[in-house]
Design an enzyme around this catalytic site. Structure first.
Site, short mmCIF file in Angstrom:
data_model
loop_
_atom_site.label_atom_id
_atom_site.label_comp_id
_atom_site.label_asym_id
_atom_site.label_seq_id
_atom_site.Cartn_x
_atom_site.Cartn_y
_atom_site.Cartn_z
N HIS A 1 -1.65 -10.06 -6.36
CA HIS A 1 -0.24 -9.66 -6.24
C HIS A 1 0.69 -10.55 -7.06
O HIS A 1 1.57 -10.06 -7.77
CB HIS A 1 0.21 -9.70 -4.78
N HIS B 1 -9.78 -1.48 -4.50
CA HIS B 1 -8.59 -1.87 -3.74
C HIS B 1 -7.70 -2.81 -4.55
O HIS B 1 -6.47 -2.73 -4.46
CB HIS B 1 -8.94 -2.52 -2.40
N ASP C 1 -3.78 -2.24 -5.26
CA ASP C 1 -2.74 -3.27 -5.15
C ASP C 1 -1.92 -3.37 -6.44
O ASP C 1 -0.69 -3.45 -6.40
CB ASP C 1 -3.37 -4.64 -4.86
N HIS D 1 0.83 -1.22 0.00
CA HIS D 1 0.00 0.00 0.00
C HIS D 1 0.86 1.26 0.00
O HIS D 1 0.51 2.25 -0.65
CB HIS D 1 -0.96 -0.01 1.19
#
Length: 305
Positions: free
Chosen positions: A265, A238, A242, A79
């Site tokens: 990720h 969100h 990421d 973040h």
């Protein structure tokens, strides 16, 4: 010329570690031109540096880590890395007196405020961008992510969560990137998790900092946070946050169009590594003046004020 950016002054904040639940002090320091983004653990003696590098990234169930050749790691970098990407910070030293960056509220917004509080300084050295020259795509089952050539930076992200709290109209988000758009539309979107997963992890001594203060928590039917969501489509926003952080692990803003379906990720990092490994797929570019620079990377008034 379009110049590299760093901070004007040192700033500090405290927060809680997601893994340990313990207080962590975070210090952000200005750095000279061509330093890059360096994460530093000062709880070790001597301190250990982790330069942001796509090849050093490891994805765990809880977070993104950077790991060095001695298998020492620093956790929960994603973040803060997104905030650096959002504001185009090229050179910075990030110190923590712990094995992890504090989770704060589970979004990038506290880091954006901290960076803006430090002030952003331009260095007398050309800023290098990674420009995508060829389409590169990676897949994992039905999940995929790709970069295409584009004179700017756009992101188009689709999730596929079958959950009553997420309706079908909230599963896709697309945006033309800019620092302003990042701050307004993306930076406040929080990470999310299932109550049962958090309870299970905590029963095993993990995720001890996990709480309603640093995540959207859901059960099988609804969002459990009293204040609800910050955006109707906070979940997919969100995931885009990421991705912005993951793609900045090369230490440079990227000029291209990013599209992803159910990526996370690990797949974002796989795409970044696939691009960098294919020499003909990208190039470093610098810009002499604002007129040449893609709109996506023009500094907003709030940043270089």
């Amino acid at each position: 010329m379009i110049k590299q950016r760093t901070l004007k002054r040192i700033v500090q904040a405290t927060g809680v570690g997601l893994h340990t639940g313990k207080k962590v002090t975070l210090t952000l320091r200005p750095a000279p031109a061509n330093t890059g983004v360096i994460y530093r653990r000062t709880d070790l003696n001597p301190p250990v540096d982790f330069p942001a590098d796509a090849k050093s990234v490891r994805d765990t169930m809880l977070c993104t880590c950077l790991v060095n050749e001695h298998d020492v790691r620093i956790s929960t970098v994603e973040h803060l890395n997104a905030a650096l990407a959002g504001l185009g910070i090229d050179n910075i030293v990030i110190e923590v007196n712990a094995p992890e960056i504090p989770i704060m509220d589970g979004s990038a917004a506290p880091f954006v405020y901290l960076l803006l509080d430090a002030g952003i300084d331009e260095l007398n050295c050309a800023k290098k961008f990674v420009r995508i020259k060829e389409t590169v795509r990676v897949e994992d089952g039905d999940k995929w992510a790709e970069f295409r050539p584009y004179n700017g930076f756009t992101l188009d992200f689709t999730i596929d969560f079958n959950h009553p709290a997420i309706d079908s109209s909230s599963q896709r988000y697309a945006m033309n990137f800019s620092a302003d758009a990042f701050m307004r539309q993306i930076s406040r979107a929080r990470t999310f998790g299932f109550m049962r997963d958090i309870e299970y992890l905590q029963s095993r001594g993990l995720c001890l900092g996990g709480s309603f203060d640093c995540a959207i928590v859901v059960d099988d039917y609804r969002v459990l946070n009293e204040d609800g969501l910050r955006f109707e489509d906070e979940f997919v926003r969100h995931k885009m946050l990421d991705a912005i952080g993951d793609l900045f692990m090369c230490g440079h803003n990227i000029i291209g169009a990013f599209t992803a379906y159910k990526s996370g990720h690990a797949l974002n990092n796989k795409l970044l590594q696939a691009v960098l490994a294919k020499q003909e797929a990208w190039e470093f570019v610098t810009f002499q003046d604002d007129a040449e620079l893609p709109l996506a990377f023009k500094a907003p008034s709030t940043v270089l004020a």
